[in-house]
Design a protein around this motif. Structure first.
Motif, PDB file in Angstrom:
ATOM      1  N   ASN A 232      -8.076  28.358  16.572  1.00 29.30           N
ATOM      2  CA  ASN A 232      -8.180  27.902  15.138  1.00 29.30           C
ATOM      3  C   ASN A 232      -6.687  27.734  14.278  1.00 29.30           C
ATOM      4  O   ASN A 232      -6.629  28.336  13.007  1.00 29.30           O
ATOM      5  N   VAL A 233      -6.097  27.253  15.038  1.00 28.68           N
ATOM      6  CA  VAL A 233      -4.660  27.045  14.411  1.00 28.68           C
ATOM      7  C   VAL A 233      -4.072  25.418  14.567  1.00 28.68           C
ATOM      8  O   VAL A 233      -4.953  24.800  15.273  1.00 28.68           O
ATOM      9  N   SER A 234      -3.377  25.239  13.901  1.00 25.18           N
ATOM     10  CA  SER A 234      -2.663  23.685  14.152  1.00 25.18           C
ATOM     11  C   SER A 234      -1.832  23.723  15.255  1.00 25.18           C
ATOM     12  O   SER A 234      -1.529  24.667  15.742  1.00 25.18           O
ATOM     13  N   ILE A 235      -1.856  22.578  15.939  1.00 24.63           N
ATOM     14  CA  ILE A 235      -0.919  22.259  17.106  1.00 24.63           C
ATOM     15  C   ILE A 235       0.416  22.651  16.836  1.00 24.63           C
ATOM     16  O   ILE A 235       0.908  23.259  17.730  1.00 24.63           O
ATOM     17  N   GLU A 236       0.708  22.350  15.512  1.00 30.49           N
ATOM     18  CA  GLU A 236       2.193  22.795  15.344  1.00 30.49           C
ATOM     19  C   GLU A 236       2.671  24.345  15.419  1.00 30.49           C
ATOM     20  O   GLU A 236       3.790  24.665  15.629  1.00 30.49           O
ATOM     21  N   THR A 237       1.642  24.963  15.078  1.00 36.31           N
ATOM     22  CA  THR A 237       1.733  26.533  15.055  1.00 36.31           C
ATOM     23  C   THR A 237       2.027  27.086  16.504  1.00 36.31           C
ATOM     24  O   THR A 237       2.772  27.934  16.863  1.00 36.31           O
ATOM     25  N   LEU A 238       1.426  26.119  17.664  1.00 35.36           N
ATOM     26  CA  LEU A 238       1.793  26.703  18.856  1.00 35.36           C
ATOM     27  C   LEU A 238       2.889  26.487  19.343  1.00 35.36           C
ATOM     28  O   LEU A 238       3.737  26.948  20.375  1.00 35.36           O
ATOM     29  N   PHE A 239       3.800  25.572  18.508  1.00 41.84           N
ATOM     30  CA  PHE A 239       5.076  25.107  18.959  1.00 41.84           C
ATOM     31  C   PHE A 239       6.109  25.861  17.925  1.00 41.84           C
ATOM     32  O   PHE A 239       7.378  25.744  17.797  1.00 41.84           O
ATOM     33  N   LEU A 240       5.692  26.741  17.014  1.00 40.60           N
ATOM     34  CA  LEU A 240       6.652  27.340  16.351  1.00 40.60           C
ATOM     35  C   LEU A 240       7.869  27.935  17.365  1.00 40.60           C
ATOM     36  O   LEU A 240       7.620  28.726  18.544  1.00 40.60           O
TER      37      LEU A 240
END
Length: 87
Positions: free
Chosen positions: A71-79
């Motif tokens: 339940n996160v944005s895809i962008e969050t995975l790329f932090l």
């Protein structure tokens, strides 16, 4: 909670973040893998462990499903992705 025995690889950018987010939510690897499989991602425990350990590439479908489950944005995975671009 198991401690990672091997150091992280360099095959993907998201592995560390996926592991961190999954553990923050107290989801066991086997349960997370089952959720991925139910979402249509054909992944086995070894492949998933290698994804988190950054020892293999992550597919676009896996990234999409992981973000949905967590339940996160895809962008969050790329932090912190910029840390990998300098190598």
């Amino acid at each position: 909670m198991k401690i990672r025995k091997k150091s992280y690889g360099e095959y993907n950018i998201i592995g560390k973040n996926v592991e961190k987010l999954r553990k923050e939510r107290n989801i066991k690897q086997k349960d997370f893998i089952a959720q991925m499989q139910l979402a249509g991602c054909d992944i086995n425990p070894t492949s998933y462990s290698k994804l988190e350990g950054q020892l293999r590439n992550a597919t676009d479908k896996e990234i999409y499903v992981i973000a949905k489950i967590l339940n996160v944005s895809i962008e969050t995975l790329f932090l912190n992705a910029e840390n990998y671009l300098d190598k």
